[in-house]
Design a protein around this motif. Structure first.
Motif, mmCIF file in Angstrom:
data_model
loop_
_atom_site.group_PDB
_atom_site.id
_atom_site.type_symbol
_atom_site.label_atom_id
_atom_site.label_comp_id
_atom_site.label_asym_id
_atom_site.label_seq_id
_atom_site.Cartn_x
_atom_site.Cartn_y
_atom_site.Cartn_z
ATOM 1 N N LEU A 172 56.933 5.517 11.994
ATOM 2 C CA LEU A 172 56.347 5.950 13.247
ATOM 3 C C LEU A 172 55.104 5.122 13.537
ATOM 4 C CD1 LEU A 172 56.829 8.570 14.979
ATOM 5 C CD2 LEU A 172 54.894 9.493 13.759
ATOM 6 N N GLU A 173 54.836 4.917 14.819
ATOM 7 C CA GLU A 173 53.579 4.260 15.171
ATOM 8 C C GLU A 173 52.749 5.251 15.995
ATOM 9 O OE1 GLU A 173 52.596 -0.216 15.872
ATOM 10 O OE2 GLU A 173 53.735 0.578 17.558
ATOM 11 N N VAL A 174 51.504 5.391 15.595
ATOM 12 C CA VAL A 174 50.585 6.233 16.363
ATOM 13 C C VAL A 174 49.778 5.280 17.236
ATOM 14 C CG1 VAL A 174 48.727 7.948 16.230
ATOM 15 C CG2 VAL A 174 50.361 7.717 14.343
ATOM 16 N N VAL A 175 49.816 5.520 18.546
ATOM 17 C CA VAL A 175 49.117 4.613 19.462
ATOM 18 C C VAL A 175 48.088 5.421 20.243
ATOM 19 C CG1 VAL A 175 49.403 2.996 21.388
ATOM 20 C CG2 VAL A 175 51.224 3.258 19.695
ATOM 21 N N ILE A 176 46.847 4.937 20.211
ATOM 22 C CA ILE A 176 45.800 5.637 20.971
ATOM 23 C C ILE A 176 45.353 4.724 22.103
ATOM 24 C CG2 ILE A 176 43.558 6.798 20.841
ATOM 25 C CD1 ILE A 176 44.098 7.417 17.997
ATOM 26 N N THR A 177 45.387 5.292 23.313
ATOM 27 C CA THR A 177 45.013 4.477 24.480
ATOM 28 C C THR A 177 43.849 5.139 25.228
ATOM 29 O OG1 THR A 177 46.728 5.624 25.734
ATOM 30 C CG2 THR A 177 47.290 3.448 24.915
ATOM 31 N N GLN A 178 43.093 4.270 25.877
ATOM 32 C CA GLN A 178 42.018 4.752 26.767
ATOM 33 C C GLN A 178 42.037 3.823 27.981
ATOM 34 O OE1 GLN A 178 37.940 4.452 25.296
ATOM 35 N NE2 GLN A 178 37.493 6.485 26.105
ATOM 36 N N ASP A 179 41.951 4.373 29.142
ATOM 37 C CA ASP A 179 42.063 3.579 30.383
ATOM 38 C C ASP A 179 43.309 2.691 30.349
ATOM 39 O OD1 ASP A 179 39.658 4.731 31.046
ATOM 40 O OD2 ASP A 179 38.484 3.045 30.317
ATOM 41 N N LYS A 180 44.397 3.259 29.798
ATOM 42 C CA LYS A 180 45.709 2.573 29.708
ATOM 43 C C LYS A 180 45.684 1.353 28.786
ATOM 44 C CE LYS A 180 47.706 4.408 33.807
ATOM 45 N NZ LYS A 180 47.753 4.384 35.203
ATOM 46 N N LYS A 181 44.643 1.176 28.005
ATOM 47 C CA LYS A 181 44.602 0.054 27.045
ATOM 48 C C LYS A 181 44.680 0.615 25.635
ATOM 49 C CE LYS A 181 42.138 -3.389 29.667
ATOM 50 N NZ LYS A 181 41.346 -2.780 30.725
ATOM 51 N N VAL A 182 45.395 -0.076 24.762
ATOM 52 C CA VAL A 182 45.516 0.402 23.374
ATOM 53 C C VAL A 182 44.195 0.148 22.650
ATOM 54 C CG1 VAL A 182 46.730 0.058 21.197
ATOM 55 C CG2 VAL A 182 47.988 -0.077 23.358
ATOM 56 N N ILE A 183 43.610 1.225 22.079
ATOM 57 C CA ILE A 183 42.343 1.041 21.349
ATOM 58 C C ILE A 183 42.530 1.182 19.837
ATOM 59 C CG2 ILE A 183 40.847 1.683 23.284
ATOM 60 C CD1 ILE A 183 40.495 4.454 21.862
ATOM 61 N N ARG A 184 43.675 1.723 19.425
ATOM 62 C CA ARG A 184 43.924 1.841 17.970
ATOM 63 C C ARG A 184 45.410 2.091 17.775
ATOM 64 N NH1 ARG A 184 43.765 2.614 12.908
ATOM 65 N NH2 ARG A 184 42.696 4.233 11.719
#
Ligand code: FAD
Length: 419
Positions: free
Chosen positions: A371-383
């Motif tokens: 699995l990949e956990v993707v964290i986005t802010q303002d539609k950009k991946v931050i982590r």
């Protein structure tokens, strides 16, 4: 009326850990505990498996509790036993209503409150099992208390509904005490307990686990006589001709835990229906300034070590709150989750007071591999972070440090399977 700087409600692992971290000789701290001793649920968990992270040793529940209690004694932190908090209100200060045999009903005031009241078990009423209403049906935690604290054997022939950790641990415990545990039925296609408990408590004792099964009938006039289970399909519809009946005198329920936060009623706190508890920011502070919530009262934990780590944070931030160094105007952004995630803690980030890494805990809704956990802010991946295996029974954690954020807006956590 007595006024405290910090009032900790509940003297289990969470309350004790919060008190130890909040300790400062200039602060007036008290722990209020409704039972006759400190330690909470740990006192009845006489199996080992506690403390590997915090104490780097494998301890039993009572040993883990005693380590914390000894430190509370060494620091001379005040506590009251046999005393129950029955209400909390807030004007300038928190007004806490208590009751005990000695004083009847009385009140204390406190500048901050840390709520560490733990959780309670779901009962038969929560899932409406059909059938008779005989004696011999109880929650796995009640059976654990009867056996480990009061010294009563709960039955001879036992069936367990739900594969939560308490049920699994009781399957082994009762077998060791000479009972015949005929099986564990779980409605989901996977267990809701930790993998180590499935192996050590069921496989090692040849106790069958019936996945995708539920109890469909209970028979017994006065005492329980039999339990019938039946298979369910992926839509939880009963599969015909799959019934199995077990002649048992005891049915244990291990079907889930709910944070015990009845005391919020008057406070009108912001509430998360997914965790069934308070919405908190990264400091474990609720929507009411100065009210912190942690441990199983905030969300149900698998490991006591995680309870201690989380509660120390609440203790530390209660102290910071009192020092008045926190910026008053919070700048709250939400941590949003996608449809694969059950719930998340914290639900908010206070960007005006972002002073250290934000540790995010979450549970998935089902099992996943790769699995990949993707964290986005303002539609950009931050982590991004990869996980080989996740299951709802195992709480996941991910850290964001202040440099990860590219704005002060909401963030979104989403999961995707890596092929
Ligand atoms: C059966 C079982 C097995 C477990 N096995 C393991 C394991 O093998 N390894 C592991 O690491 N972890 C295990 N855990 C998890 C871990 O032990 C718990 O998550 C942790 O101890 C919870 O701590 P707590 O302080 O949040 O809650 P609790 O221990 O429940 O403490 C809450 C306290 O608040 C008090 N209280 C509640 N309401 C009031 C009120 N109104 N006024 C005053 N006092 C109040 C209660 O009396 C209680 O003492 C297990 C948990 C259970 C239940």
């Amino acid at each position: 009326m007595m006024t405290y700087d910090i009032c900790i409600i509940g003297g289990g692992a969470a309350g004790l850990s919060a008190a130890l971290e909040a300790y400062d000789p200039t602060l007036n701290i008290t722990i209020i505990e409704r039972s006759q001793s400190l330690g909470g649920i740990l006192n009845q968990c006489i199996h080992n498996g506690f403390g590997l992270h915090v104490f780097k040793e494998e301890l039993t529940g009572p040993e883990y509790a005693q380590r914390l209690i000894d430190q509370v004694h060494q620091l001379n932190i005040h506590y009251a036993l046999d005393t129950t908090v029955i209400d909390i209100d807030k004007q300038d200060l928190f007004n806490i209503k208590l009751t005990n045999i000695e004083k009847g009903e009385f009140n204390i005031l406190s500048k901050t409150v840390i709520l560490t009241t733990g959780c309670y078990e779901k009962t038969r009423g929560h899932i409406s099992i059909p059938g008779d209403r005989p004696k011999g049906i109880m929650t796995a935690g009640s059976a654990q208390r009867y056996l480990n604290i009061d010294g009563y054997m709960v039955g001879k022939n036992i069936f367990i509904l739900g594969s939560g950790d308490i049920g699994l641990i009781m399957a082994r415990r009762l077998t060791l005490e000479g009972a015949n545990v005929l099986g564990v039925a779980e409605i989901m296609p996977y267990s809701n307990g930790l993998t180590r408990n499935i192996v050590q408590c069921l496989h090692d004792f040849d106790i069958p686990l019936y996945l995708s099964h539920t109890v469909v009938d209970i028979k017994g006039k006065e005492n329980l006589e039999s339990v019938t289970i039946q298979q369910v399909d992926s839509n939880r519809q009963l599969v015909p001709n799959t019934q199995k009946t077990f002649l048992v005198d005891t049915l244990l329920l291990s079907i889930g835990l709910i944070p015990d936060i009845k005391l919020f009623d008057h406070l009108k706190i912001d509430y998360d229906p997914k965790t069934q508890s308070a919405i908190v920011n990264q400091h474990l502070e609720s929507s009411i300034p100065g009210l912190f919530v942690c441990g199983n009262a905030l969300h149900v934990h698998d490991l006591v070590d995680d309870v201690t780590i989380e509660s120390k944070k609440a203790g530390r931030y209660a102290k910071t709150y009192l020092k008045d160094t926190k910026k008053k105007n919070s700048l709250l952004a939400s941590i949003d989750i996608d449809q694969h995630i059950q719930h998340v803690i914290p639900q908010h980030i206070d960007f005006a007071n972002l002073d250290e890494d934000v540790e995010i805990s979450f549970r998935t809704l089902k099992k996943y591999q790769h699995l990949e956990v993707v964290i986005t802010q303002d539609k950009k991946v931050i982590r991004k972070s990869k996980l080989a295996y996740v299951a709802p029974a195992e709480m996941q954690k991910i850290k964001l440090n202040p440099s990860h954020f590219i704005s002060k807006n909401n963030i979104l956590i989403s999961l995707s399977e890596v092929k």
